[in-house]
Design an enzyme around this catalytic site. Structure first.
Site, PDB file in Angstrom:
ATOM      1  N   THR A  11       0.838  -1.209   0.000  1.00  0.00           N
ATOM      2  CA  THR A  11       0.000   0.000   0.000  1.00  0.00           C
ATOM      3  C   THR A  11       0.873   1.258   0.000  1.00  0.00           C
ATOM      4  O   THR A  11       0.754   2.117  -0.883  1.00  0.00           O
ATOM      5  CB  THR A  11      -0.916  -0.001   1.247  1.00  0.00           C
ATOM      6  OG1 THR A  11      -1.641  -1.224   1.255  1.00  0.00           O
ATOM      7  CG2 THR A  11      -1.865   1.177   1.244  1.00  0.00           C
ATOM      8  N   VAL A  12       1.764   1.371   0.973  1.00  0.00           N
ATOM      9  CA  VAL A  12       2.545   2.610   1.117  1.00  0.00           C
ATOM     10  C   VAL A  12       3.680   2.650   0.088  1.00  0.00           C
ATOM     11  O   VAL A  12       3.926   3.693  -0.536  1.00  0.00           O
ATOM     12  CB  VAL A  12       3.094   2.761   2.556  1.00  0.00           C
ATOM     13  CG1 VAL A  12       3.810   4.098   2.714  1.00  0.00           C
ATOM     14  CG2 VAL A  12       1.967   2.651   3.584  1.00  0.00           C
ATOM     15  N   LYS A 103       5.857   1.778  13.011  1.00  0.00           N
ATOM     16  CA  LYS A 103       5.652   2.249  14.407  1.00  0.00           C
ATOM     17  C   LYS A 103       6.163   1.251  15.434  1.00  0.00           C
ATOM     18  O   LYS A 103       6.727   1.617  16.449  1.00  0.00           O
ATOM     19  CB  LYS A 103       4.180   2.544  14.664  1.00  0.00           C
ATOM     20  CG  LYS A 103       3.311   1.328  14.488  1.00  0.00           C
ATOM     21  CD  LYS A 103       1.831   1.589  14.507  1.00  0.00           C
ATOM     22  CE  LYS A 103       1.127   0.374  13.943  1.00  0.00           C
ATOM     23  NZ  LYS A 103       0.796   0.421  12.560  1.00  0.00           N
ATOM     24  N   GLU A 127       8.645   9.780  10.030  1.00  0.00           N
ATOM     25  CA  GLU A 127       7.448  10.640  10.108  1.00  0.00           C
ATOM     26  C   GLU A 127       6.147   9.855   9.937  1.00  0.00           C
ATOM     27  O   GLU A 127       5.146  10.134  10.605  1.00  0.00           O
ATOM     28  CB  GLU A 127       7.548  11.729   9.023  1.00  0.00           C
ATOM     29  CG  GLU A 127       6.426  12.736   9.032  1.00  0.00           C
ATOM     30  CD  GLU A 127       6.351  13.534  10.331  1.00  0.00           C
ATOM     31  OE1 GLU A 127       7.247  14.335  10.572  1.00  0.00           O
ATOM     32  OE2 GLU A 127       5.384  13.344  11.104  1.00  0.00           O
ATOM     33  N   GLY A 185     -12.332  -0.661   3.448  1.00  0.00           N
ATOM     34  CA  GLY A 185     -10.869  -0.720   3.437  1.00  0.00           C
ATOM     35  C   GLY A 185     -10.218   0.087   4.562  1.00  0.00           C
ATOM     36  O   GLY A 185      -9.004   0.270   4.577  1.00  0.00           O
ATOM     37  N   GLU A 188      -8.287  -3.530   8.730  1.00  0.00           N
ATOM     38  CA  GLU A 188      -7.623  -4.733   8.214  1.00  0.00           C
ATOM     39  C   GLU A 188      -8.568  -5.921   8.388  1.00  0.00           C
ATOM     40  O   GLU A 188      -9.508  -5.858   9.192  1.00  0.00           O
ATOM     41  CB  GLU A 188      -6.379  -5.025   9.075  1.00  0.00           C
ATOM     42  CG  GLU A 188      -5.422  -3.892   9.225  1.00  0.00           C
ATOM     43  CD  GLU A 188      -4.442  -3.800   8.080  1.00  0.00           C
ATOM     44  OE1 GLU A 188      -4.177  -4.833   7.450  1.00  0.00           O
ATOM     45  OE2 GLU A 188      -3.976  -2.689   7.798  1.00  0.00           O
ATOM     46  N   LYS A 203       1.911   4.374  18.956  1.00  0.00           N
ATOM     47  CA  LYS A 203       2.046   5.737  18.427  1.00  0.00           C
ATOM     48  C   LYS A 203       2.210   6.762  19.555  1.00  0.00           C
ATOM     49  O   LYS A 203       3.056   7.652  19.465  1.00  0.00           O
ATOM     50  CB  LYS A 203       0.838   6.066  17.554  1.00  0.00           C
ATOM     51  CG  LYS A 203       0.781   5.183  16.302  1.00  0.00           C
ATOM     52  CD  LYS A 203      -0.549   5.310  15.595  1.00  0.00           C
ATOM     53  CE  LYS A 203      -0.611   4.458  14.342  1.00  0.00           C
ATOM     54  NZ  LYS A 203      -1.965   4.417  13.772  1.00  0.00           N
TER      55      LYS A 203
HETATM   56  N1  LIG Z   1      -1.189   1.188   5.062  1.00  0.00           N
HETATM   57  C1  LIG Z   1      -1.247   2.338   5.731  1.00  0.00           C
HETATM   58  O1  LIG Z   1      -2.195   3.125   5.587  1.00  0.00           O
HETATM   59  C2  LIG Z   1      -0.136   2.709   6.681  1.00  0.00           C
HETATM   60  C3  LIG Z   1      -0.223   3.889   7.431  1.00  0.00           C
HETATM   61  C4  LIG Z   1       0.827   4.272   8.269  1.00  0.00           C
HETATM   62  C5  LIG Z   1       1.930   3.448   8.383  1.00  0.00           C
HETATM   63  N2  LIG Z   1       1.960   2.261   7.681  1.00  0.00           N
HETATM   64  C6  LIG Z   1       3.133   1.425   7.842  1.00  0.00           C
HETATM   65  O2  LIG Z   1       3.780   1.289   6.582  1.00  0.00           O
HETATM   66  C7  LIG Z   1       4.428   0.019   6.515  1.00  0.00           C
HETATM   67  C8  LIG Z   1       3.960  -0.691   5.238  1.00  0.00           C
HETATM   68  O3  LIG Z   1       2.557  -0.906   5.314  1.00  0.00           O
HETATM   69  P1  LIG Z   1       1.689  -1.347   4.035  1.00  0.00           P
HETATM   70  O4  LIG Z   1       0.273  -1.141   4.426  1.00  0.00           O
HETATM   71  O5  LIG Z   1       2.218  -0.700   2.824  1.00  0.00           O
HETATM   72  O6  LIG Z   1       2.016  -2.931   3.985  1.00  0.00           O
HETATM   73  P2  LIG Z   1       1.635  -3.958   2.832  1.00  0.00           P
HETATM   74  O7  LIG Z   1       0.614  -3.383   1.912  1.00  0.00           O
HETATM   75  O8  LIG Z   1       1.329  -5.255   3.507  1.00  0.00           O
HETATM   76  O9  LIG Z   1       3.000  -4.105   1.991  1.00  0.00           O
HETATM   77  C9  LIG Z   1       4.118  -4.771   2.504  1.00  0.00           C
HETATM   78  C10 LIG Z   1       5.158  -4.921   1.390  1.00  0.00           C
HETATM   79  O10 LIG Z   1       6.318  -5.507   1.960  1.00  0.00           O
HETATM   80  C11 LIG Z   1       6.660  -6.703   1.242  1.00  0.00           C
HETATM   81  N3  LIG Z   1       7.106  -7.688   2.203  1.00  0.00           N
HETATM   82  C12 LIG Z   1       6.441  -8.155   3.292  1.00  0.00           C
HETATM   83  N4  LIG Z   1       7.188  -9.035   3.954  1.00  0.00           N
HETATM   84  C13 LIG Z   1       8.348  -9.135   3.279  1.00  0.00           C
HETATM   85  C14 LIG Z   1       9.523  -9.901   3.466  1.00  0.00           C
HETATM   86  N5  LIG Z   1       9.661 -10.755   4.475  1.00  0.00           N
HETATM   87  N6  LIG Z   1      10.525  -9.755   2.558  1.00  0.00           N
HETATM   88  C15 LIG Z   1      10.398  -8.916   1.518  1.00  0.00           C
HETATM   89  N7  LIG Z   1       9.313  -8.161   1.298  1.00  0.00           N
HETATM   90  C16 LIG Z   1       8.298  -8.283   2.163  1.00  0.00           C
HETATM   91  C17 LIG Z   1       5.404  -7.150   0.532  1.00  0.00           C
HETATM   92  O11 LIG Z   1       5.761  -7.893  -0.611  1.00  0.00           O
HETATM   93  P3  LIG Z   1       4.655  -8.489  -1.637  1.00  0.00           P
HETATM   94  O12 LIG Z   1       4.077  -7.266  -2.318  1.00  0.00           O
HETATM   95  O13 LIG Z   1       5.391  -9.364  -2.568  1.00  0.00           O
HETATM   96  O14 LIG Z   1       3.654  -9.206  -0.774  1.00  0.00           O
HETATM   97  C18 LIG Z   1       4.731  -5.816   0.232  1.00  0.00           C
HETATM   98  O15 LIG Z   1       5.191  -5.304  -0.988  1.00  0.00           O
HETATM   99  C19 LIG Z   1       4.081  -0.710   7.820  1.00  0.00           C
HETATM  100  O16 LIG Z   1       5.115  -0.493   8.757  1.00  0.00           O
HETATM  101  C20 LIG Z   1       2.820  -0.008   8.274  1.00  0.00           C
HETATM  102  O17 LIG Z   1       2.618  -0.071   9.683  1.00  0.00           O
HETATM  103  C21 LIG Z   1       0.971   1.885   6.838  1.00  0.00           C
END
Ligand SMILES: NC(=O)c1ccc[n+]([C@@H]2O[C@H](COP(=O)([O-])OP(=O)(O)OC[C@H]3O[C@@H](n4cnc5c(N)ncnc54)[C@H](OP(=O)(O)O)[C@@H]3O)[C@@H](O)[C@H]2O)c1
Length: 426
Positions: A11-12, A103, A127, A185, A188, A203
């Site tokens: 997502t990010v 976080k 940030e 959405g 989770e 946080k």
């Molecule tokens: N989503 C939000 O709105 C949001 C808001 C604030 C902070 N965050 C933080 O941002 C971070 C990312 O969140 P997200 O929502 O973007 O997560 P996500 O959608 O689950 O994406 C995770 C990514 O990391 C890859 N990945 C996961 N495990 C891995 C591993 N062992 N080795 C290599 N690659 C791996 C995944 O690969 P694949 O694509 O191949 O599965 C995917 O591309 C987290 O720390 C979250 O707490 C997210």
């Protein structure tokens, strides 16, 4: 040219990729040199992805980024503890600056990672780890630096704020509101750490650590979630002029840091009461600046990526001009965290009692013995043979309230203590 290794394209990560592509010229002029994504680590390189990107950048081998001497900056957007923690350690040890949105890692290992970054002469920025798109980490470290931060109140979890908004506005129960949040959405598929308050606790621990320049152990944060909030509580809160919000609270007191996450009654005319749906807000008080509120989207692809890219710009400038973020030990103070039993609050209690004469006197006696005084008593409509009763206390130490609740067990007419919610006058 600053070369970036992206860990994660979810997502990010995909939002960061898009912003770096879309605004490349503008970013170049802000930094003084261009940004180039050199490699992207994912779990599954063959997975279909819903963004246009150069698939030749993908790798499933972390060393392609962490051991690549060409890469200056590692952006960790994998999430979770492992392997993200080992990857950040390795990146810093290899002399690369790091930007992360994680976080959990910052709350648990912030001090260690900042120290390592300083030793290696590189920067570590986070940030997006708190409140997604709302800038709060840099403001705490820089814009409010002239202040002693005295209190922080946060609505730091969008999922629970959305659920409470629906329960308040549409009278939904928690389960229905949660299902809707998942359909849209906002939540989770496993919303456990949102509902339980754990997400907000990480946080507020990060914000407090920065505000008071100390290490706050996440295990010292008192955490309660919204599991027990019922439509009746929301309705009674409204009758009394309050809304119920999941609040992350941090106060710097003479007795220590009072830090907790729990549902709370807040006055309906307070600015935080207007923060609805999946929005987040932080309301803080500094001794010079007074009250400040920051409001915005606490999650989501582009809002979160906006915060990550802001960190990339900062780190990019430091790499380009050769001046890493060495600003001393930001965790230099030692402050104890107050035990929740010593914290004072006013409380709302909803009880069910048998409809018999003298029961209120017995309740008042138990409360009086424990120095708990009442601000109001409301008897709701009879539901024979029981009567719902609502009590609101004046400020009282938590341990005295708990002793009273224990004392209620000896009053046979009390059928149930349905809920206990703290009242924050803010
Ligand atoms: N989503 C939000 O709105 C949001 C808001 C604030 C902070 N965050 C933080 O941002 C971070 C990312 O969140 P997200 O929502 O973007 O997560 P996500 O959608 O689950 O994406 C995770 C990514 O990391 C890859 N990945 C996961 N495990 C891995 C591993 N062992 N080795 C290599 N690659 C791996 C995944 O690969 P694949 O694509 O191949 O599965 C995917 O591309 C987290 O720390 C979250 O707490 C997210």
């Amino acid at each position: 040219m600053i070369k970036i290794g992206l860990l994660g394209l979810g997502t990010v990560g995909s939002g960061v990729y898009s912003i770096l592509e879309k605004h490349s010229e503008n970013l170049k002029s802000k930094i003084g040199t261009g940004l180039q994504i050199e490699k992207i680590l994912v779990r599954d390189v063959s997975r279909q992805r819903d963004i246009d990107f150069d698939s030749g950048l993908l790798t499933d081998k972390a060393e392609d980024i962490l051991d690549n001497p060409e890469i200056h900056l590692v952006v960790e957007l994998i999430g979770g503890e492992e392997p993200a923690y080992q990857y950040i350690l390795k990146a810093l040890n290899n002399g690369k600056s790091v930007v992360t949105a994680n976080k959990l890692l910052i709350a648990k290992y912030g001090q260690e990672l900042m120290k390592l970054a300083a030793e290696k002469g590189v920067s570590l920025y986070f940030e997006a780890s708190v409140a997604g798109g709302i800038p709060i980490i840099r403001p705490l470290r820089e814009s409010f630096a002239a202040n002693k931060i005295e209190r922080i109140y946060g609505i730091l979890n969008g999922t629970t704020n959305y659920i409470l908004t629906k329960m308040t506005g549409e009278g939904q129960d928690l389960e229905t509101a949660l299902k809707e949040a998942q359909r849209l959405g906002y939540a989770e598929s496993d919303p456990g750490s949102d509902i339980s308050g754990a997400d907000a606790a990480y946080k507020i621990a990060i914000l407090s650590s920065l505000a008071y320049e100390t290490v706050i152990d996440i295990n010292d944060v008192h955490i309660e979630g919204i599991e027990n909030i019922e439509p009746e509580d929301i309705e009674i809160a409204r009758e009394l002029g309050y809304l119920i919000k999941l609040l992350a609270i941090s106060k710097f007191t003479a007795d220590g840091v009072d830090i907790r996450v729990h549902p709370a009654f807040i006055p309906e005319n307070h600015p935080l009461a207007s923060v609805s749906d999946a929005y987040n807000a932080i309301y803080l008080h500094g001794d010079s600046v007074g009250d400040v509120m920051l409001y915005g989207q606490g999650a989501g692809r582009l809002p979160t990526a906006s915060a990550v890219v802001a960190d990339i710009i900062q780190a990019g400038k430091e790499i380009y001009y050769g001046s890493p973020d060495i600003n001393g030990d930001i965790y230099k103070n030692v402050h104890k965290v107050m035990d929740i039993s010593q914290v004072e609050n006013s409380f709302y209690l909803r009880l069910q009692v048998k409809d018999k004469p003298g029961v209120l006197a017995k309740i008042a006696e138990v409360l009086g013995k424990n120095q708990v005084s009442l601000a109001s008593v409301i008897q709701k409509h009879r539901q024979n043979p029981v009567v719902p009763i609502v009590l609101v206390t004046h400020q009282v130490k938590e341990e005295n309230l708990q002793k009273s609740i224990a004392g209620f067990k000896n009053i046979g007419e009390i059928v149930a203590v349905n809920n206990i919610i703290r009242v924050e006058e803010l």
